[in-house]
Motif scaffolding. Sequence first.
Motif, short mmCIF file in Angstrom:
data_model
loop_
_atom_site.label_atom_id
_atom_site.label_comp_id
_atom_site.label_asym_id
_atom_site.label_seq_id
_atom_site.Cartn_x
_atom_site.Cartn_y
_atom_site.Cartn_z
N THR A 626 -10.56 24.06 87.10
CA THR A 626 -10.17 24.17 85.70
C THR A 626 -9.44 25.48 85.41
N ASN A 627 -9.59 26.49 86.27
CA ASN A 627 -8.92 27.77 86.04
C ASN A 627 -7.58 27.88 86.76
N LEU A 628 -7.13 26.79 87.39
CA LEU A 628 -5.87 26.82 88.13
C LEU A 628 -4.72 26.37 87.24
N PRO A 629 -3.70 27.21 87.02
CA PRO A 629 -2.55 26.82 86.19
C PRO A 629 -1.85 25.57 86.72
N THR A 630 -1.86 25.38 88.05
CA THR A 630 -1.21 24.20 88.62
C THR A 630 -1.82 22.92 88.07
N LEU A 631 -3.12 22.93 87.83
CA LEU A 631 -3.82 21.74 87.37
C LEU A 631 -3.99 21.71 85.86
N ASN A 632 -4.32 22.85 85.25
CA ASN A 632 -4.59 22.80 83.80
C ASN A 632 -3.32 22.89 82.95
N ARG A 633 -2.21 23.28 83.57
CA ARG A 633 -0.91 23.32 82.90
C ARG A 633 -0.99 24.05 81.56
N GLY A 634 -1.68 25.16 81.58
CA GLY A 634 -1.77 25.99 80.39
C GLY A 634 -2.85 25.59 79.41
N LYS A 635 -3.61 24.52 79.72
CA LYS A 635 -4.70 24.09 78.84
C LYS A 635 -5.99 24.12 79.64
N ALA A 636 -6.66 25.27 79.60
CA ALA A 636 -7.88 25.45 80.38
C ALA A 636 -9.12 24.97 79.64
N TYR A 637 -8.95 24.36 78.48
CA TYR A 637 -10.09 23.89 77.70
C TYR A 637 -10.11 22.37 77.68
N ASN A 638 -11.21 21.82 77.20
CA ASN A 638 -11.37 20.37 77.05
C ASN A 638 -11.36 20.03 75.57
N PRO A 639 -10.32 19.41 75.07
CA PRO A 639 -10.22 19.15 73.63
C PRO A 639 -11.29 18.17 73.16
N ALA A 640 -11.50 18.18 71.86
CA ALA A 640 -12.27 17.12 71.20
C ALA A 640 -11.25 16.10 70.71
N TYR A 641 -11.06 15.03 71.50
CA TYR A 641 -10.07 14.02 71.15
C TYR A 641 -10.60 13.15 70.01
N MET A 642 -9.76 12.95 68.99
CA MET A 642 -10.12 12.11 67.86
C MET A 642 -8.89 11.30 67.43
N HIS A 643 -9.14 10.18 66.78
CA HIS A 643 -8.05 9.40 66.22
C HIS A 643 -7.36 10.24 65.14
N PRO A 644 -6.03 10.22 65.07
CA PRO A 644 -5.34 11.05 64.06
C PRO A 644 -5.75 10.77 62.62
N ASP A 645 -6.11 9.53 62.32
CA ASP A 645 -6.56 9.23 60.96
C ASP A 645 -7.89 9.93 60.66
N SER A 646 -8.75 10.02 61.65
CA SER A 646 -10.04 10.69 61.46
C SER A 646 -9.85 12.19 61.28
N ILE A 647 -8.91 12.74 62.03
CA ILE A 647 -8.61 14.17 61.88
C ILE A 647 -8.09 14.44 60.47
N ALA A 648 -7.17 13.61 60.02
CA ALA A 648 -6.60 13.81 58.68
C ALA A 648 -7.65 13.65 57.59
N ALA A 649 -8.57 12.71 57.76
CA ALA A 649 -9.61 12.48 56.76
C ALA A 649 -10.53 13.68 56.61
N LEU A 650 -10.64 14.50 57.66
CA LEU A 650 -11.46 15.71 57.60
C LEU A 650 -10.67 16.91 57.10
N GLY A 651 -9.41 16.71 56.77
CA GLY A 651 -8.59 17.81 56.31
C GLY A 651 -8.19 18.75 57.42
N LEU A 652 -8.16 18.23 58.66
CA LEU A 652 -7.83 19.04 59.83
C LEU A 652 -6.48 18.62 60.38
N ALA A 653 -5.99 19.40 61.32
CA ALA A 653 -4.76 19.08 62.02
C ALA A 653 -5.00 19.24 63.51
N SER A 654 -4.29 18.46 64.31
CA SER A 654 -4.41 18.56 65.76
C SER A 654 -4.12 20.00 66.20
#
Length: 735
Positions: A626-654
């Motif tokens: 997970t700490n290798l740039p070759t593999l994480n491509r600049g994203k070393a974290y694990n997002p909380a994936y949500m449907h965009p409508d659910s994100i919007a309903a919470l007043g949040l943005a991706s």
Amino acid sequence: MSPTTTTQPGICRICSAHCGVLATVTDGRLTKVTGDPENPMFKGYTCAKGRALPDIHNNPRRLLVSQKRGTDGTYEAIGAERAMDEIAVELQQLIDEHGPRSVAMYLGTNGLPYPASALMANAFIRAIESPMFFTANTIDQPGKQIALAAHGHWLGGDVDFHTADSWMLIGTNPLVSKAIGIPGQNPGQGLRTAITRGMQLIVVDPRRSQTAARAAIHIQPRPGEDVSIVAGMIKIILDEMLYDADFVAENASGLTELAAAVAGFTSGYVARRADIPERQLIDAARLFATHGERRGMVNAGTGANFAAHGSLLEYLCLCLTTICGRWQRAGEPVLRPNTLMPAFVAKAQPHPPYEGWGYGEKLRVRDLTDTVAGMPTAALADEILLPGDGQVKALICIGGNPMAAWPDQRKTLRALESLDLLVTLDTEMSLTSRLADYVIAPMMQMETPAMTMGSELIKYYTSGTGIPAPYGQYVPRIVDPPPGSDLTEEWQFFLGLTKRMNLDLWFVNFFGGGGGRFMESPPAIINMNGETTLTTEEVFEQMCAGSRIPFDEVRRHPHGKIYDVDDVVAERDADCTARLDLANAFMIDDLGAVLAEDFATARADSEYPFRLIPRRHGSFMNSSGTNLPTLNRGKAYNPAYMHPDSIAALGLASGDLVTVTSPHDGIPSVVEADDTLRRDVIAMHHAFGGLPAEDAEVLDRGSNVGRLVPTDVEFDPITGLPRQGNIPVRVTAGA
């Protein structure tokens, strides 16, 4: 002076697929890994993880010398031999004072690609007479082995995916995980070919995964309803008389009891409960039972097993397979006849159910015992923390990272910090190694010999796994350890402890017998006493002493070979009376408990309106890389994936920082839009994150999903596996 470059065949061991690759070494350094077009099984295929092996080998964080923790908490280099001297003394003192049970061992997923290491570790723990041997299996999919014990094995073996007319996958995405169902040898191409020739794929998954997107029917239910869906399909098939009555009459018992147990799972009830179209459930049941010549199987994955009732789900999957007669029959080819293991003698008959739990060592917590799936790993932290007779005082971790992988991270931290001795065998200072007293620096993949025996073994643990051909490959060491390093192979570490502690070490070759309590042949017993110059190659030779294809013959084919084995499934023995069990009492009772659940009230909880499910990552194998740039491509974290409508309903943005909270704990994360998910679902990758005090570094480390999971609230009463999927959560702004 021009560089010296060589390229030779190798085996990638990041996962159980064991892809045949080509490894390039330039001036003693691994510089490139590609697929091997001359390999007859893989034909040039490899994945991003395999191609990143040079970066994994040459990771600047890699440990080249073992480490010892000082009294001030800092680490200093220590030679491997000296470390073995000191560790042996400390272990013996603990055994003398507290007994053998005070020493435990944990074998993680990354220990499995090194077969000599896993078996030597097990031999060592048995030599000190400790029963405390734990593996990653019981915090992943232990229900597979439990279900096989309750249901029994079909000795004819699996149906071949490459000739199947239909297939069903539940909570698994083999196009990414390469684990179960679609064979891991280029699964994308294999699925495309199957669909082109007319195979119909059914996928049950709350996410429209890469695999689900190719399905003829994709059932996208509320998480945690896989048991209801399979029970509902069984009811439809039985009610409409679509099952294989002749096969069941000859080979199974308990059909009447199974029919009664699923009677309440009507298509309408299941549709309401799982929030799926009723017509879709009916169509899936009919397609699976009748399409083509009744060929194909059903497999469940980690996602489905992480939810409650994983053992029951696996049992119902076996029952569904059996009532539809979806097993290889007499006269048909043996799918996995073995190569580096003893020949698999396939017969068109059952091996009856057997004792799968309730025997052996009893833990001091939650009435858990040893099982056919192994000791309950989720209870190990409690065994460390609970004072009294039998308390675990020392832990040796091989190929695993408990701080990233075990549920209830805070409890795990307290447990590991309280140990008198923690030893890890690790390629870098992982979360767990940062707490260890000793960190033994091991050799890596291309620095050790390799063979494909391990990829044959896993077929004994569940259907739908293993290389579907009489294929074998052996490769020697491809690259030397880095100059100035002091590295050891894991098996040599355990042999070193054995010599220093004057133990009688008997190497029990479980690979020769199939593992667990289901043994098709007696295990080979290899006496390691007095060995001082044994090489890995010589250990492999002994492990393969009874192999179908002689080890020397396999060595003659560096690119691997598919052997001309034309075995077919033998006829049923005339005196065979064994039957597969469709109505195991424990499983039937558990199914009744599922039917009695008040699912409507559970979903009305406004405090925790979402359900968190696991999700595989295409670039990482658990916490590795997970700490290798070759593999994480600049994203070393694990997002909380949500449907965009659910994100919007919470007043949040991706891209916003958020806190994901369960009834047990909370973690920071970064929300990311994903329209492949249901609107009431969140998906996250496991085995990310730092220690609890490092939450502010979420963008650099990610989040530890295991922290949201208690080990002692909702858990499988047999395996101790806690509910790690379908976790009720809420999402709020800010981390």
